[in-house]
Design a protein around this motif. Sequence first.
Motif, PDB file in Angstrom:
ATOM      1  N   TYR A 218     -78.793  12.352  15.707  1.00  0.00           N
ATOM      2  CA  TYR A 218     -79.641  11.379  16.382  1.00  0.00           C
ATOM      3  C   TYR A 218     -80.424  12.028  17.506  1.00  0.00           C
ATOM      4  CZ  TYR A 218     -80.739   6.797  18.393  1.00  0.00           C
ATOM      5  OH  TYR A 218     -81.364   5.686  18.859  1.00  0.00           O
ATOM      6  N   SER A 219     -79.681  12.755  18.349  1.00  0.00           N
ATOM      7  CA  SER A 219     -80.296  13.265  19.558  1.00  0.00           C
ATOM      8  C   SER A 219     -81.295  14.379  19.265  1.00  0.00           C
ATOM      9  CB  SER A 219     -79.210  13.768  20.500  1.00  0.00           C
ATOM     10  OG  SER A 219     -79.756  14.045  21.753  1.00  0.00           O
ATOM     11  N   LEU A 220     -80.988  15.218  18.281  1.00  0.00           N
ATOM     12  CA  LEU A 220     -81.902  16.322  17.977  1.00  0.00           C
ATOM     13  C   LEU A 220     -82.950  15.910  16.945  1.00  0.00           C
ATOM     14  CD1 LEU A 220     -79.295  19.225  17.850  1.00  0.00           C
ATOM     15  CD2 LEU A 220     -80.999  18.834  19.615  1.00  0.00           C
ATOM     16  N   SER A 221     -82.947  14.637  16.562  1.00  0.00           N
ATOM     17  CA  SER A 221     -83.869  14.130  15.536  1.00  0.00           C
ATOM     18  C   SER A 221     -83.763  14.938  14.241  1.00  0.00           C
ATOM     19  CB  SER A 221     -85.329  14.133  16.003  1.00  0.00           C
ATOM     20  OG  SER A 221     -85.465  13.730  17.322  1.00  0.00           O
ATOM     21  N   ILE A 222     -82.526  15.280  13.855  1.00  0.00           N
ATOM     22  CA  ILE A 222     -82.325  16.033  12.606  1.00  0.00           C
ATOM     23  C   ILE A 222     -82.131  15.042  11.464  1.00  0.00           C
ATOM     24  CG2 ILE A 222     -80.904  17.778  11.429  1.00  0.00           C
ATOM     25  CD1 ILE A 222     -79.796  18.605  14.048  1.00  0.00           C
ATOM     26  N   ALA A 223     -82.286  15.483  10.243  1.00  0.00           N
ATOM     27  CA  ALA A 223     -81.986  14.721   9.043  1.00  0.00           C
ATOM     28  C   ALA A 223     -82.763  13.419   8.962  1.00  0.00           C
ATOM     29  CB  ALA A 223     -80.479  14.426   8.950  1.00  0.00           C
ATOM     30  N   MET A 224     -84.002  13.462   9.368  1.00  0.00           N
ATOM     31  CA  MET A 224     -84.839  12.289   9.153  1.00  0.00           C
ATOM     32  C   MET A 224     -86.294  12.676   9.001  1.00  0.00           C
ATOM     33  SD  MET A 224     -84.459  10.589  12.825  1.00  0.00           S
ATOM     34  CE  MET A 224     -82.768  11.016  13.089  1.00  0.00           C
ATOM     35  N   GLY A 225     -86.477  13.913   8.586  1.00  0.00           N
ATOM     36  CA  GLY A 225     -87.824  14.314   8.222  1.00  0.00           C
ATOM     37  C   GLY A 225     -88.733  14.708   9.363  1.00  0.00           C
ATOM     38  N   ILE A 226     -88.346  14.362  10.607  1.00  0.00           N
ATOM     39  CA  ILE A 226     -89.242  14.632  11.727  1.00  0.00           C
ATOM     40  C   ILE A 226     -89.533  16.123  11.855  1.00  0.00           C
ATOM     41  CG2 ILE A 226     -89.462  14.500  14.246  1.00  0.00           C
ATOM     42  CD1 ILE A 226     -89.543  11.797  12.916  1.00  0.00           C
ATOM     43  N   LEU A 227     -88.494  16.952  11.692  1.00  0.00           N
ATOM     44  CA  LEU A 227     -88.695  18.379  11.932  1.00  0.00           C
ATOM     45  C   LEU A 227     -89.476  19.046  10.803  1.00  0.00           C
ATOM     46  CD1 LEU A 227     -85.227  19.147  13.488  1.00  0.00           C
ATOM     47  CD2 LEU A 227     -87.416  19.034  14.664  1.00  0.00           C
ATOM     48  N   TYR A 228     -89.423  18.463   9.598  1.00  0.00           N
ATOM     49  CA  TYR A 228     -90.303  18.954   8.525  1.00  0.00           C
ATOM     50  C   TYR A 228     -91.746  18.793   8.991  1.00  0.00           C
ATOM     51  CZ  TYR A 228     -86.636  18.962   4.925  1.00  0.00           C
ATOM     52  OH  TYR A 228     -85.533  19.233   4.183  1.00  0.00           O
ATOM     53  N   THR A 229     -92.024  17.581   9.467  1.00  0.00           N
ATOM     54  CA  THR A 229     -93.388  17.290   9.876  1.00  0.00           C
ATOM     55  C   THR A 229     -93.821  18.188  11.031  1.00  0.00           C
ATOM     56  OG1 THR A 229     -92.873  15.032   9.272  1.00  0.00           O
ATOM     57  CG2 THR A 229     -94.915  15.383  10.467  1.00  0.00           C
ATOM     58  N   TYR A 230     -92.933  18.341  12.038  1.00  0.00           N
ATOM     59  CA  TYR A 230     -93.294  19.187  13.177  1.00  0.00           C
ATOM     60  C   TYR A 230     -93.414  20.642  12.740  1.00  0.00           C
ATOM     61  CZ  TYR A 230     -92.976  15.567  16.714  1.00  0.00           C
ATOM     62  OH  TYR A 230     -93.205  14.469  17.486  1.00  0.00           O
ATOM     63  N   GLY A 231     -92.524  21.072  11.843  1.00  0.00           N
ATOM     64  CA  GLY A 231     -92.602  22.440  11.340  1.00  0.00           C
ATOM     65  C   GLY A 231     -93.940  22.685  10.651  1.00  0.00           C
ATOM     66  N   SER A 232     -94.414  21.654   9.953  1.00  0.00           N
ATOM     67  CA  SER A 232     -95.656  21.837   9.212  1.00  0.00           C
ATOM     68  C   SER A 232     -96.854  22.008  10.149  1.00  0.00           C
ATOM     69  CB  SER A 232     -95.886  20.670   8.238  1.00  0.00           C
ATOM     70  OG  SER A 232     -96.276  19.519   8.941  1.00  0.00           O
TER      71      SER A 232
END
Length: 459
Positions: A226-240
Amino acid sequence: MSNKSLNSRASFSGKLGYVLATAGSAVGLGNIWRFPYLAAKYGGGIFLLVYVILAITFGYSLMTSETALGRKSKKSPVGAFHHFSSSKSASFGGWINAIIPMIICPYYCVIGGWVLRYLAGYVAGGVDRLAGKNYFSNFIGNAASVEGWFLVFSICTLAVILFGVQNGVERASKIMMPVLIILAIIIAIYSMTRPGAAAGVKYLLVPDFSRFSWMTVVSAMGQMFYSLSIAMGILYTYGSYMKKDVSIEKSTFEVECFDTLVAVLAGLMIIPAVFAFSGADAAKNLQTGPSLMFVTMPKIFQSMGIGTVIGIAFFLLVFFAALTSSVSLAESCVSTVQDECHISRKKSTFIVGALMLLLGSLSSFGFNILSGVRIFGMDFLDFFDFLSNSIMMPIAAIATCVLVLRTVTLDSVAEEVTSCGEKFHNRKVYNFVMKYLAIAFLGIILISSVLNVLGVIHM
Ligand code: TRP
């Protein structure tokens, strides 16, 4: 990010831009509201220790994977899974990552509404009233009031998205975030120096192994996602949006450290105050749950003598931290609906808005009109929180691990990580966690959450 950049996939200006944006999305209610009440409930120091161990092993590996896959595919989760594999299970993996924000965002806005209610209360000068014994329970017992404030917060969130003023909000939050941290340090010092507060500092910072239970691990794991915003696609988007020459490893590490520090700081504000202000009831009050921040902070402010000013400042800053997170959650929902249903941004904002209204209202009414309805013994807000954090996120994280191991391969993640020209320092840890630990551990967490809720085991 502006609408334009979301469509044309612009990139962050560099490492600092990436770290600030990711930390901005990571730091929110999860740190200030959720971490302290979970730490209070699940053993204090032992919870913190388990959390930190999980964050530097699992959290680190999953964040690295998601960011690398996002940057490699230049896509958000549904597209990224599809980019690497056309199998049915990969498309399921993409979708579950994309659906989680849709479950979280509505109840996030309900809590955002609580923050606004307290902000308005301090603006109206109610320092003593807000610190009153049953103020919080009376407030959430009042359906019209909770629903109203939830709507105000949701409208703020959707307005930011619809009018494309993310840039403005982000710029404002770059100023607000440091101010929030300075204020939190001041409040934490004040709180820790109250008579009787030392027991609280010890409770949060010194692990007591006798308080360890399996539930400590399950809740720490959920909190880490929850806190690191993992496992919900957010970091894929930011990585992109991340440029090739930025170090994934370093920036991931910085985001993690920052996020954890803010959480600990919030814990140091709230938990010592529980001990200082509730005396003999401390043990009971540590179990309070989601209302902990709202019950404890007003007592601190009341005792300060300058409570109105501090109360306004505190809730205004928390409001901003929550708004940047809710905007980024809603943004992820809107862009998924927009891309996958091939509809305009406006239409998809309305669809997401309608869904938020429906699910958020269930959460709001769960404390009053619908308080008789229990799902596996939980009210709606708790249920959505449990469903997303303890059930869906482990599944989403497993999907990412399977994608990395089966299709993308660890070597090709390493290639992406080193494309900035630096060594992959923690490659061994990363490979070990991904290969041998992650899936088994996530599976155990998932199964034990399900069995616990079904009443088969008691954690
Ligand atoms: N990490 C955020 C917090 O600590 C909450 C959150 C979860 C979030 N998922 C997100 C924020 C996705 C932005 C985007 O409050």
